[in-house]
Design a protein around this motif. Structure first.
Motif, short mmCIF file in Angstrom:
data_model
loop_
_atom_site.label_atom_id
_atom_site.label_comp_id
_atom_site.label_asym_id
_atom_site.label_seq_id
_atom_site.Cartn_x
_atom_site.Cartn_y
_atom_site.Cartn_z
N TYR A 72 2.84 4.60 -27.25
CA TYR A 72 3.23 5.89 -27.40
C TYR A 72 1.90 6.68 -28.08
O TYR A 72 1.50 6.51 -29.33
N PRO A 73 1.59 7.69 -27.21
CA PRO A 73 0.44 8.52 -27.74
C PRO A 73 0.30 9.27 -29.06
O PRO A 73 -0.60 9.70 -29.67
N PHE B 43 4.53 -4.74 -19.60
CA PHE B 43 4.66 -4.30 -18.41
C PHE B 43 3.11 -4.09 -17.83
O PHE B 43 2.29 -4.25 -18.69
N ARG C 108 1.83 -5.61 -29.63
CA ARG C 108 3.33 -5.07 -29.88
C ARG C 108 4.46 -5.98 -29.76
O ARG C 108 5.52 -5.93 -30.49
N ALA C 109 4.48 -6.56 -28.58
CA ALA C 109 5.31 -7.61 -28.19
C ALA C 109 5.29 -8.79 -29.19
O ALA C 109 6.56 -9.12 -29.71
N TYR D 241 -4.98 6.92 -26.32
CA TYR D 241 -5.85 7.55 -25.39
C TYR D 241 -7.26 7.43 -25.84
O TYR D 241 -8.24 7.82 -25.02
N GLN E 145 1.64 -1.10 -16.87
CA GLN E 145 0.85 -0.28 -17.66
C GLN E 145 1.57 -0.25 -19.11
O GLN E 145 2.44 -0.92 -19.46
N PRO E 146 0.34 -0.23 -19.97
CA PRO E 146 0.76 -0.49 -21.51
C PRO E 146 1.74 0.26 -22.15
O PRO E 146 2.59 -0.36 -22.92
N GLY E 147 1.93 1.64 -21.58
CA GLY E 147 3.12 2.34 -22.17
C GLY E 147 3.34 2.43 -23.62
O GLY E 147 4.10 2.25 -24.39
N VAL F 35 10.85 -9.67 -25.15
CA VAL F 35 10.09 -8.45 -25.04
C VAL F 35 9.33 -8.45 -23.86
O VAL F 35 8.82 -9.68 -23.54
N VAL F 36 9.17 -7.38 -23.23
CA VAL F 36 8.47 -7.46 -21.96
C VAL F 36 7.02 -6.69 -22.40
O VAL F 36 6.95 -5.62 -22.80
#
Ligand SMILES: Nc1ncnc2c1ncn2[C@@H]1O[C@H](COP(=O)(O)OP(=O)(O)OP(=O)(O)O)[C@@H](O)[C@H]1O
Ligand SMILES: [Mg+2]
Lengths: 287, 245
Positions: B83-84, B77, B142-143, B128, B79-81, B74-75
């Motif tokens: 899901y809003p 990144f 999450r990873a 957000y 930016q957190p990326g 798992v990566v």
């Protein structure tokens, strides 16, 4: 858009604004300014009515061409109580609402899946896109004569016209929503082991929702325009018919009432979609 | 078998981004890859993740060639990326849901990780509504909830302000002392690279190549004031020589 500005101002509780002004903080001048701008809007509207009343009282134009606001109001109450041309006002509003409800819902129910499939499968895109490109630049009103010849003046041609006018807007909005999915969201899902199907369902679809709603807001305006136009030309009831029928009888006051109601309803429908949007995609503009 | 990067090169058209990179990453080690911007760090990490494939050479995980992304790599990144449309808790459970819709999700694991990243009480918040540092901790959780063979991190603190960055580095150090996972961590910040790593890899640019690979002579648990120790400063000098060459 002034509509959105007023709309946002409405959601702020006046009580909180009053508190803001009592404490000297940077927000105070802004909320004060808001009161001023809202007051301006009201003043302009009242001013317009007064000028209108004066101009018609002076008989610059014959009263039959420019009835005064008071006469228009009287026409409205008469219309509400007795109807016009054998139909009640509520009945005309109802039938127009039903037509647009069915036509617009149909456009969304067909347009969104078509847009999704087109964005995903290139072959389907190649098949449908030429039609879309052809239909789009033609003003939907140009189809009315053809639809009347084929389907008469019943409900079907009106709903078809709404579909023809609205579906391209919905399809194009849906496709661009899919295409606008941030690549990072897709990479994340991939490394978490999601399959292509799962990525489409759980990442791309929700990412496209904000643009789909934007398309719906544009689309409802288009749908309303199509419907009223169709009713003007080929109908025996509905708001467009009311305006047309009263116009032929030189009942200008009723024409004006009809136009105002058409405007208010169009605005109300956009507000309704905004409301659903705020509930369905609360992250819009913040994600 | 660990991760073996075997004479890997990557071209983008005529541009040689990576040239003949070989590296073995042992299980349970924290490896940082340090290099200036554009030297090919992300290119290398994306190939380990299976998001792109090498032009020449091969990458092996446990003796099997890496061909596509998978939840064992798992990566996280830059930016957190997140899901809003999902709550914090559902964001962390996202990978589990993709894996095991039928069997159901082990929510105990999810809640345990929320506890570890210190965000109890924020379960129902949307991304957000969280600060940048909090969002990046959610991305890490999450990873981790996937219990990956290797955790890949691509400048995960690069978008944070200096203060938050410090806090997050200490958070990651403490976390790693608990889980001792295999981590490949990319950064262009020299102090960060040395402070976090068991093994430090320094890359030179154009084309991207490995210029230095060495063990970091610092004890664990780590703390930021170790960046004043002689061993740290020696390594820092070496790395700076390479980066400024
Ligand atoms: N898809 C691509 N197509 C063409 N060139 C690319 C592509 N991806 C990366 N490159 C080039 O390869 C080189 C290495 O890129 P990479 O993203 O790996 O750098 P990096 O070390 O991660 O840099 P940074 O620290 O800025 O993230 C850069 O010069 C970049 O322009
Ligand atoms: Mg990079």
């Amino acid at each position: 858009m002034t509509g959105s500005a007023t709309n946002e101002a409405n959601t702020e509780s006046p009580a909180i604004q009053a508190d803001d002004t009592s404490i000297a903080d940077p927000a105070a001048p802004r909320s004060g300014w808001r009161h001023v701008s809202r007051l301006t809007t009201i003043l302009v509207m009242v001013g317009t009515l007064i000028v209108w009343q004066i101009v018609s009282d002076l008989h610059v134009f014959p009263p039959i061409a420019l009835p005064s606001p008071i006469m228009v109001w009287a026409a409205f109450t008469r219309l509400l109580l007795a109807g016009y041309g054998g139909h009640s006002l509520v009945g005309d509003i109802w039938i127009s609402s039903v037509r647009i409800g069915i036509g617009f819902a149909g456009a969304v129910v067909i347009g969104v899946p078509v847009g999704l499939v087109m964005a995903r499968i290139n072959l389907i895109f190649r098949i449908i896109d030429p039609f879309l490109q052809f239909v789009r630049p033609v003003p939907p009103l140009a189809y009315i004569p053809l639809l009347v010849v084929w389907f008469g003046i019943g409900e079907l041609p009106k709903i078809l016209l709404i579909l023809i006018g609205t579906i391209p807007v919905i399809i194009i909005g849906t496709m661009s929503g899919v295409k606008a999915t941030p690549p990072l969201r897709i990479s994340v899902a991939k490394t978490l082991g999601a399959t292509e199907r799962q990525i489409f369902r759980h990442v791309i679809l929700p990412s496209a929702l904000p643009e789909i709603f934007t398309a719906m807001r544009v689309g409802i305006g288009v749908a309303w325009t199509c419907l009223v136009a169709a009713e003007l030309i080929a109908a025996s009831e509905g708001l467009g018919w009311l305006v047309q029928y009263a116009g032929q009888a030189l009942q200008v006051a009723i024409v004006i009432v009809g136009i105002i109601i058409i405007g208010i309803l169009g605005y109300a429908m956009e507000l309704l979609i905004r409301l659903v949007e705020r509930w369905a995609v609360p992250w819009h503009g913040r994600g | 078998m660990p991760i073996v990067i075997d004479h890997v090169s990557k071209d983008f058209g005529a541009f040689h981004a990576l040239d003949d990179v070989s590296l073995t990453i042992e299980d349970g080690t924290f490896v940082t890859i340090l290099g200036s911007s554009g030297c090919g760090k992300s290119t290398l990490l994306n190939m380990i993740a299976g998001l792109s494939s090498p032009t020449r050479g091969r990458l092996m995980l446990d003796g099997i060639k890496v061909t596509k992304p998978g939840p064992d790599r798992v990566v996280v990144f830059q930016q957190p990326g997140l899901y809003p449309w999902l709550s914090l808790r559902d964001n962390i459970a996202f990978g589990l849901r993709m894996q095991s819709a039928a069997r159901g999700i082990d929510w105990r694991r999810v809640d345990e990780l929320i506890e570890i990243i210190g965000l109890r009480g924020f379960e129902q918040h949307r991304p957000y509504e969280l600060s940048g540092g909090m969002q990046q901790r959610v991305a890490i959780a999450r990873a981790l909830v996937m219990a990956p063979r290797v955790l890949l991190m691509d400048e995960p603190f690069g978008a944070l302000d200096a203060q938050t960055r410090h806090t997050m580095q200490q958070f990651l150090l403490d976390l790693w002392d608990r889980i001792k996972a295999t981590v490949v961590f990319i950064t262009h910040d020299i102090d960060e690279a040395i402070l976090l790593a068991d093994r430090l890899v320094v890359m030179s640019a154009r084309p991207g190549q490995i210029a230095l690979e060495t063990t970091v002579p610092l004890m664990r648990p780590r703390h930021w004031d170790m960046s004043l120790e002689p061993g740290f400063l020696d390594l820092k000098r070496q790395a700076m020589d390479i980066l400024s060459a």
